[in-house]
Every structure is written in structure tokens, then in C-alpha cells.
Design an enzyme around this catalytic site. Structure first.
Site, PDB file in Angstrom:
ATOM      1  CG  LEU A 196      -1.837   7.194  -3.866  1.00 22.47           C
ATOM      2  CD1 LEU A 196      -2.267   6.174  -4.910  1.00 22.47           C
ATOM      3  CD2 LEU A 196      -1.195   8.403  -4.531  1.00 22.47           C
ATOM      4  CB  ALA A 197      -6.469   7.540   0.234  1.00 21.86           C
ATOM      5  CG  ASP A 226       2.077  -1.204  -2.190  1.00 28.70           C
ATOM      6  OD1 ASP A 226       3.282  -1.268  -1.886  1.00 28.70           O
ATOM      7  OD2 ASP A 226       1.378  -0.197  -1.981  1.00 28.70           O
ATOM      8  CB  VAL A 247      -8.329   4.753   6.529  1.00 30.04           C
ATOM      9  CG1 VAL A 247      -9.514   3.876   6.949  1.00 30.04           C
ATOM     10  CG2 VAL A 247      -7.690   4.211   5.256  1.00 30.04           C
ATOM     11  CB  ALA A 282      -1.567   5.578   2.474  1.00 29.06           C
TER      12      ALA A 282
END
Length: 532
Positions: free
Chosen positions: A162-163, A316, A165, A160
């Protein structure tokens, strides 16, 4: 002259940067920020200037509202949207988040921007190298991921803005999902927000009707919270507690992954691994034995409860942040008569908004008035929420995606959106026609209400994917939950017998209206099946 000016500006920038590094408590971090600033600022300035010039040049000499003017404006929107998309991808981080915000503001921003961002920003996100991931672990936990976990897949299962997984297995054998923040974000987020602010202000200076400074203010406020994964973990647990305490009738149907606090920091979040389908994966949901319409109704119920009763809202809810699996009770049964009941798994709890009591009840009262086509109520609560007397009809249209004549139509299905091309074309026409007024409305409204608009747009997109549009059932759900919140608030205000009797009569009339809606739904269902 230009060479001297550029040299002076460079010298001034270098001097300011050197002073910032010398006086900073963290010189290394400040040096990184100063290093990121020039290329970003240059890219932003070039993009902003190009977009501004494109609009000025393309529309020069054309009669406003003429066919040639509209065609030129459409082409300029499209070119500018592509330039903005390229800028977001090149800068990454907060810029991707900005692009995702734009992708979810359908009919609030020009459609060319929304569609361009929607086609790319929610699916094509940056991926950090495994070495970067190992670096984050070393900084945050002091050990490498292959030491912290028994197994750690170096290839991310999702990424995503910002990060990203990774799947992993703990030393006691539990499968987990590990969310790792992109390494550069802490260093660049402050610069990104400052440069985005510059671009938006520059565009507003050239085009006074383009006033989206509120979007920068929102990113400036929400970004630090979204970058703190411990805050996200707390939001996740609070969300589940709210459903258990305030909405026990659907609490079993809502789930958030368990957090492993001992394996989490502000930049690493370790959660229970969830095996489920994305909320818009219609085929996958059907393969689980779940009806898409049941998923749509559950999503609508969950967010109606959050907005109108909890006042603590996940803002969101795009498709990647909602998963569906069979309700665990049904999964354990070897035989289930009919379809299985869905369970909604909410992910990514970084962006939440709290509605204070007055805002929550006014917003619930507005939706109650919209469902009932109560023109006076719509006006009253739109004004209370900040739209103003002159823009209350526009506010109602932005909320419902329906023209004013449909909003105040007393028929039961007056707000239903079929999601067909006629509906979309009509709303796109209104959005283009009233763009300056929409900009002014967004400037007036509190940011928490702007986030509710964004949340509505996300949910509308999910419903469109699941059932082809907003269903009559979705408005019955909104009508019931908003009414319950309003009447509960009224009962809390005064305890006089006469006042409570009046409230009881209002509730009775409201129930009769809801009963009429339910009868209308039963009448419509066979027709919808035949039409399908």
C-alpha cells in the site's frame, strides 16, 4: 449472436459508466475508477475462468483420492497459484494485500498457494516513481517533499503493498521515516475489492468447497482503515499505551516509533527513524549481542499479552513489520554481562482487531485448555467461539498445527513443533485431506478469530526462522498469560468467599502445572543443546 451480446454489454457498461460519472460528486475520481474497471475485470475473469477450467480438465475422469488424482491436483494447485500470483502483480494494490493474506494462511489454504505467495508477495512489492510521491505530497500537504523536509531521499528504503518508505531529515535535524501511499490506490481500491469479490464468488460457484468469501469480507472491512494513515498512527500510540497500562512488566521491551503529527496526513505518515534489525535476521541479531531465543520469547510474550489481556491485536506481524534492537538501557552500558536484552519495535499498525471481552476470555480459555490437554475444555470453548461440536477437533488442530492425538496427549511437550520436514509433511497431508472441512470451519468462525489464525501463522513463521520451530518456552508463555487472563476475568465475575476460594484452588493447580512445565524445560534444555 456473440457479437450482438458483446456490443450490448459494452453499450450497457458505457451507459452505466457515463451515468455514474454524470451523477457523481467527484466526476474526475469516478471517471478514473471507471477507466480502471474494464482491464481489471477482464484480467480477473480470464484468470478465474482459466483456473476453474484447469481444475475441471485436470481432474476429469480421475478416481478421487487416487495417486493420479492427488498428483494432478498438486500440479493444478501450482499452476493456479502462479496464475494468481501474476494477477496480483499486474493489478497491484489491494491484490498484493490479498496475496500477502494468502501467504500467511499456512495449512489453511493449499500449500502450493501459500508457498508461491510467500516466496514473492512479502518481498517484491510495487515501487512508485518519485514524481508520483511528489504528487501525493502536493495533494496532501500542498508542498513538495524537498520543501517540507530539509533532506528527502527520492529512493525508497522499503516498499509494501500500500505504500513505500523514504528516509528524510526534518528542518530541526531529526532523521525520520516517511511512509507515502501509492498514488493510484484511492482510485482503484473500490474496483479491486469488487473484482476480487467477483473472482472468489465465481470460484465458489464452480467449486462449492472453495468458500473463501470471508477473505473478501475481511479485506473490504480492513482496507479503508489500512489506507488511512492517521488511523494507523492512532493504533500505534494506543498499542504502546496498552503495554504501559496493562503489561508494565514488559512495557520497556516494546516500542513503536514516535509519530510526527504535524507532518502526517491520511496518506503520508512521518515517524521516528529506527535503526534496528529485522526480526528474522538471525546473524544481525547475534551481531548485536542478542540471543535469537530471547527474541522469540519476547515476540511470544508481546502477542500473548495483546491477545489475551489487551484485546487489541496487531494482526500483520510478518517479519518486515517487526524490528529488534538492544534494550536502550543495555545499549548505554559499556559492559553487559552475558547477552543483551532485546527490544521489539512494532511497525505498520494499519491492521488491528479488537476482541470483545467474551471472545477474548473464551479464546484465552481455549488456549489454556489446549496447553493442559483438557479435552472437555477444548470442546466447550471451541463451540463457544463458533467451530461447532463436529469441528472442534479440527479447530484445535488448525490452531496448534498438531493432530488431535497430540493435542490431547497429557505430556508437557505435546504441542511443540520442531519445524522438521516430518512435522510439515504431516500437517500438509492433513490440510489436503480435510480441505472441505477446513473451508467449512473458516466459514463458521467469526472474522476476528480468523485474523487470530493469520496472526498465529505469522508468529509461527517468525519463530521458525529464529529457533527452528515452536519452543517449549513459547507454550509456557501462552499458558501463563492465557491463565492469568482467565483467572482475572473469573475474579471480576463474583466476589463470594466460596467462589473466590475455588478460584484460588484452580490457580494453585494451574501453578503446579506451570511449575511442572518449567522443570520439564530445564530437563530438556541440555538435550536440545546436545542435539543442536
Amino acid at each position: 449472436m456473440w457479437r450482438r451480446a458483446a456490443t450490448a454489454a459494452l453499450a450497457l457498461g458505457a451507459g452505466v459508466g457515463a451515468h455514474a460519472v454524470a451523477t457523481s460528486e467527484d466526476p474526475a475520481r469516478t471517471l478514473k475508477i471507471c477507466r480502471h474497471l474494464p482491464p481489471r475485470l477482464l484480467r480477473d475473469s480470464v484468470a478465474a475462468a482459466t483456473i476453474a477450467f484447469d481444475y475441471q480438465y485436470s481432474l476429469w475422469g480421475l478416481q478421487p483420492d487416487s495417486p493420479a488424482w492427488h498428483s494432478a491436483k498438486h500440479d493444478a494447485h501450482l499452476r493456479s497459484a502462479n496464475r494468481l500470483q501474476e494477477l496480483c502483480f499486474r493489478n497491484g494494490g489491494i491484490y498484493i494485500k490479498l496475496g500477502q493474506h494468502i501467504a500467511q494462511l499456512e495449512y489453511v489454504l493449499p500449500q502450493e498457494y501459500v508457498q508461491t505467495m510467500r516466496e514473492s508477495m512479502l518481498k517484491r512489492c510495487p515501487v512508485s516513481s518519485y514524481e508520483d510521491v511528489r504528487g501525493v505530497f502536493k495533494k496532501e500537504i500542498g508542498e513538495l517533499p524537498e520543501t517540507v523536509f530539509a533532506e528527502f531521499d527520492p529512493v525508497p528504503i522499503a516498499s509494501a503493498s500500500l505504500a513505500q518508505v523514504h528516509a528524510a531529515t526534518t528542518h530541526d535535524g531529526k532523521k525520520v521515516a516517511v511512509k507515502v501511499q501509492h498514488d493510484h490506490l484511492i482510485d482503484t481500491s473500490v474496483v479491486d475489492i469488487a473484482t476480487v469479490d467477483l473472482v472468489v464468488n465465481a470460484l465458489h460457484y464452480v467449486f462449492p468447497t472453495f468458500d473463501y468469501r470471508w477473505l473478501v469480507d475481511e479485506i473490504r472491512e480492513s482496507a479503508p482503515k489500512e489506507l488511512d494513515f492517521l488511523c494507523e498512527a492512532q493504533n500505534s500510540e494506543r498499542c504502546l499505551v496498552n503495554f504501559r497500562k496493562l503489561s508494565p512488566h514488559i512495557a520497556n521491551s516494546i516500542y513503536t516509533p514516535k509519530v510526527y503529527w504535524n507532518l502526517s496526513t491520511s496518506r503520508i505518515l512521518t515517524m521516528e527513524y529506527i535503526d534496528a534489525k529485522e526480526v528474522t535476521d538471525v546473524k544481525g541479531i547475534k551481531d548485536l549481542g542478542i540471543r535469537p531465543v530471547d527474541v522469540s520469547n519476547l515476540v511470544n510474550k508481546a502477542f500473548a499479552e495483546m491477545i489475551f489481556k489487551h484485546g487489541f491485536v496487531h494482526c500483520d506481524p510478518h517479519a518486515a513489520n517487526m524490528m529488534i534492537r538492544p534494550l536502550p538501557q543495555d545499549s548505554k552500558k559499556w559492559f553487559v554481562l552475558g547477552s543483551k536484552r532485546p527490544q521489539l519495535v512494532l511497525l505498520d499498525h494499519g491492521l488491528y482487531k479488537e476482541l470483545d471481552h467474551a471472545t477474548r476470555i473464551n479464546y484465552a480459555s481455549l488456549w489454556k485448555a489446549l496447553i493442559h490437554a483438557d479435552e472437555n475444555g477444548i470442546k466447550e470453548y471451541s463451540i463457544k467461539l463458533g467451530a461447532g461440536e463436529d469441528l472442534h477437533a479440527l479447530f484445535a488442530g488448525v490452531l496448534t498445527m498438531r493432530p488431535w492425538k497430540s493435542v490431547i496427549d497429557p505430556s508437557f511437550g505435546h504441542l511443540v513443533l520442531d519445524g522438521n520436514n516430518t512435522d510439515r509433511s504431516e500437517m500438509q497431508m492433513y490440510a489436503s485431506l480435510y480441505f472441505p472441512q477446513i473451508s467449512e470451519l473458516l466459514r463458521r468462525l467469526p472474522r476476528v478469530i480468523l485474523l487470530m489464525l493469520k496472526t498465529n501463522d505469522c508468529l509461527r513463521a517468525v519463530n521458525h526462522a529464529l529457533v527452528g520451530g515452536s519452543t517449549p518456552e513459547s507454550f509456557e508463555i501462552i499458558a501463563r498469560v492465557s491463565s492469568e487472563a482467565v483467572f482475572e476475568a473469573k475474579r471480576m465475575e463474583k466476589r463470594f468467599f466460596l467462589y473466590r476460594f475455588i478460584i484460588w484452588l484452580e490457580e494453585l493447580l494451574n501453578e503446579l502445572h506451570l511449575f511442572g512445565m518449567k522443570l520439564w524445560l530445564h530437563y530438556q534444555q541440555p538435550r536440545r543443546i546436545l542435539a543442536g
